[in-house]
Write a protein that holds these residues in place. Structure first.
Motif, PDB file in Angstrom:
ATOM      1  N   ASP A 125       0.969  -1.218  -0.029  1.00 18.22           N
ATOM      2  CA  ASP A 125      -0.070  -0.006  -0.001  1.00 18.22           C
ATOM      3  C   ASP A 125       0.851   1.305   0.011  1.00 18.22           C
ATOM      4  OD1 ASP A 125      -2.381  -1.545   0.048  1.00 18.22           O
ATOM      5  OD2 ASP A 125      -2.615  -1.439   2.215  1.00 18.22           O
ATOM      6  N   GLY A 126       1.842   1.188   0.779  1.00 14.24           N
ATOM      7  CA  GLY A 126       2.799   2.203   0.738  1.00 14.24           C
ATOM      8  C   GLY A 126       3.604   2.573  -0.577  1.00 14.24           C
ATOM      9  N   LEU A 127       3.803   1.435  -1.302  1.00 12.07           N
ATOM     10  CA  LEU A 127       4.509   1.601  -2.749  1.00 12.07           C
ATOM     11  C   LEU A 127       3.630   1.940  -3.802  1.00 12.07           C
ATOM     12  CD1 LEU A 127       6.697   0.958  -4.581  1.00 12.07           C
ATOM     13  CD2 LEU A 127       6.124  -1.495  -4.926  1.00 12.07           C
ATOM     14  N   TRP A 128       2.335   1.635  -3.600  1.00 11.91           N
ATOM     15  CA  TRP A 128       1.383   2.148  -4.567  1.00 11.91           C
ATOM     16  C   TRP A 128       1.205   3.700  -4.506  1.00 11.91           C
ATOM     17  CZ3 TRP A 128       2.747  -2.015  -6.323  1.00 11.91           C
ATOM     18  CH2 TRP A 128       2.344  -3.306  -6.170  1.00 11.91           C
ATOM     19  N   GLN A 129       1.143   3.903  -3.032  1.00 13.81           N
ATOM     20  CA  GLN A 129       1.043   5.641  -2.809  1.00 13.81           C
ATOM     21  C   GLN A 129       2.108   6.248  -3.479  1.00 13.81           C
ATOM     22  OE1 GLN A 129      -1.308   6.769  -0.353  1.00 13.81           O
ATOM     23  NE2 GLN A 129      -0.712   8.825   0.050  1.00 13.81           N
ATOM     24  N   PHE A 130       3.305   5.768  -3.142  1.00 14.81           N
ATOM     25  CA  PHE A 130       4.511   6.540  -3.758  1.00 14.81           C
ATOM     26  C   PHE A 130       4.393   6.415  -5.311  1.00 14.81           C
ATOM     27  CE2 PHE A 130       8.713   6.375  -5.426  1.00 14.81           C
ATOM     28  CZ  PHE A 130       9.221   7.754  -4.861  1.00 14.81           C
ATOM     29  N   MET A 131       3.999   5.339  -5.858  1.00 16.28           N
ATOM     30  CA  MET A 131       4.296   5.500  -7.533  1.00 16.28           C
ATOM     31  C   MET A 131       3.281   6.453  -7.937  1.00 16.28           C
ATOM     32  SD  MET A 131       4.400   1.255  -8.334  1.00 16.28           S
ATOM     33  CE  MET A 131       5.921   0.456  -8.494  1.00 16.28           C
ATOM     34  N   LYS A 132       2.175   6.527  -7.193  1.00 14.73           N
ATOM     35  CA  LYS A 132       1.058   7.487  -7.854  1.00 14.73           C
ATOM     36  C   LYS A 132       1.752   8.981  -7.725  1.00 14.73           C
ATOM     37  CE  LYS A 132      -2.695   4.647  -7.091  1.00 14.73           C
ATOM     38  NZ  LYS A 132      -3.930   4.099  -5.800  1.00 14.73           N
ATOM     39  N   ARG A 133       2.145   9.187  -6.568  1.00 12.38           N
ATOM     40  CA  ARG A 133       2.783  10.395  -6.149  1.00 12.38           C
ATOM     41  C   ARG A 133       3.779  10.980  -7.022  1.00 12.38           C
ATOM     42  NH1 ARG A 133       2.756  13.290  -1.366  1.00 12.38           N
ATOM     43  NH2 ARG A 133       3.522  15.534  -1.599  1.00 12.38           N
ATOM     44  N   LEU A 134       4.798   9.894  -7.355  1.00 14.35           N
ATOM     45  CA  LEU A 134       5.937  10.217  -8.366  1.00 14.35           C
ATOM     46  C   LEU A 134       5.415  10.507  -9.683  1.00 14.35           C
ATOM     47  CD1 LEU A 134       9.101   9.999  -8.419  1.00 14.35           C
ATOM     48  CD2 LEU A 134       8.850   7.528  -9.063  1.00 14.35           C
ATOM     49  N   LYS A 154      -2.954  -3.862 -11.761  1.00 18.93           N
ATOM     50  CA  LYS A 154      -4.473  -3.793 -11.637  1.00 18.93           C
ATOM     51  C   LYS A 154      -4.936  -4.866 -10.833  1.00 18.93           C
ATOM     52  CE  LYS A 154      -5.435  -1.646 -16.291  1.00 18.93           C
ATOM     53  NZ  LYS A 154      -4.166  -1.027 -16.339  1.00 18.93           N
ATOM     54  N   LYS A 155      -4.208  -6.000 -10.775  1.00 19.00           N
ATOM     55  CA  LYS A 155      -4.290  -7.046  -9.703  1.00 19.00           C
ATOM     56  C   LYS A 155      -3.159  -7.703  -9.502  1.00 19.00           C
ATOM     57  CE  LYS A 155      -5.942 -10.337 -13.227  1.00 19.00           C
ATOM     58  NZ  LYS A 155      -6.858 -11.384 -13.763  1.00 19.00           N
ATOM     59  N   LEU A 156      -2.854  -8.234  -8.238  1.00 14.08           N
ATOM     60  CA  LEU A 156      -1.718  -8.518  -7.710  1.00 14.08           C
ATOM     61  C   LEU A 156      -0.989  -9.927  -8.380  1.00 14.08           C
ATOM     62  CD1 LEU A 156       0.267  -7.482  -5.418  1.00 14.08           C
ATOM     63  CD2 LEU A 156      -0.917  -9.096  -3.868  1.00 14.08           C
ATOM     64  N   SER A 157      -2.217 -10.678  -8.711  1.00 13.09           N
ATOM     65  CA  SER A 157      -2.035 -11.928  -9.394  1.00 13.09           C
ATOM     66  C   SER A 157      -1.225 -11.909 -10.748  1.00 13.09           C
ATOM     67  CB  SER A 157      -3.248 -12.950  -9.405  1.00 13.09           C
ATOM     68  OG  SER A 157      -4.222 -12.105 -10.398  1.00 13.09           O
TER      69      SER A 157
END
Length: 250
Positions: A125-134, A154-157
């Motif tokens: 969740d922290g990584l997805w947050q960072f990627m969007k911010r970058l 889009k999905k973890l699998s």
């Protein structure tokens, strides 16, 4: 080999590898360059370019002037106009510098990761947050830049292992003779294994990993297995497993 025997092997390997001699030009690793600066933004650049031949990675990183992160955007474009690495052309390289320059004027990388992580103590969740911010501070969509910085799946699998980000988080969160431990807000027990082909193959051979697909679910499975060895710090085994594979010792 029994799990208890594997644990003894890995614990001994962790202890033997936990020294600065493991980071040298004879044993090139992007952490060799990152550790010279002790800076979260510079370390991220070193991690994101950490793919391909280790010697060439270090060579490229040494060609970069990291003081540009505090220079004007015009100066960054001029200074990096001839820098490229594998899938990244010079515009991709300068875009990363500009994005991180803008970001560091607004917020620390640690705080951005923490904002996503803290809700459920989930590192992804922290990584997805960072990627969007970058992406928001400097929007750019090219093959080279997208490969470099990544995006939430889009999905973890269907996701890759995000190995370079997981490696970066190991550097930032853990603290020993190798990892820098520059962050304090994320617990090392929540880190995930930075799975590359070396650690994937060695872990399969040792019986630590059953999953045959090289993806994020494999990273999560391996991390869970290693929690049985050390629930407070499962990722401490990463460097040992990597070197065992790289040096063809297991």
């Amino acid at each position: 080999m029994e799990l208890s025997e594997i644990k003894t092997l890995l614990d001994n390997e962790v202890e033997a590898r936990n020294n600065s001699a493991e980071l040298s030009f004879d044993k090139p690793d992007p952490l060799l360059v990152a550790s010279q600066y002790q800076d979260e933004s510079i370390a991220l650049i070193c991690a994101l370019f950490g793919y391909g031949n280790a010697g060439l990675i270090v060579q490229f990183l040494q060609s970069l002037d990291f003081s540009l992160l505090d220079a004007s955007e015009e100066k960054i474009k001029q200074a990096l106009s001839s820098h490229y690495y594998r899938f990244q052309n010079s515009e991709d390289v300068m875009s990363l510098f500009i994005a991180l320059k803008r970001l560091r004027s607004e917020e620390s990388i640690e705080n951005i990761f923490y904002a996503g992580y803290k809700k459920e103590e989930n590192i992804l969740d922290g990584l997805w947050q960072f990627m969007k911010r970058l992406q928001s501070v400097y929007p750019r969509q090219t093959r080279g830049y997208s490969f470099l910085t990544g995006s939430p799946p889009k999905k973890l699998s269907a996701s890759g292992t995000y190995k370079r980000y997981m490696m970066y988080l190991r550097w930032m969160v853990r603290k020993d003779a190798l990892d820098m431990g520059l962050w304090s807000k994320i617990d090392k027990k929540d880190l995930l294994m930075p799975l590359d082909t070396h650690t994937f193959n060695v872990s399969r051979r040792l019986g630590l990993l059953q999953r045959r697909t090289y993806d994020m679910k494999a990273s999560m499975e391996l991390t869970e297995t290693l929690r049985a060895f050390d629930e407070t710090d499962p990722v401490k085994y990463d460097f040992a497993l990597y070197r065992l594979g790289q040096e063809k010792l297991a």
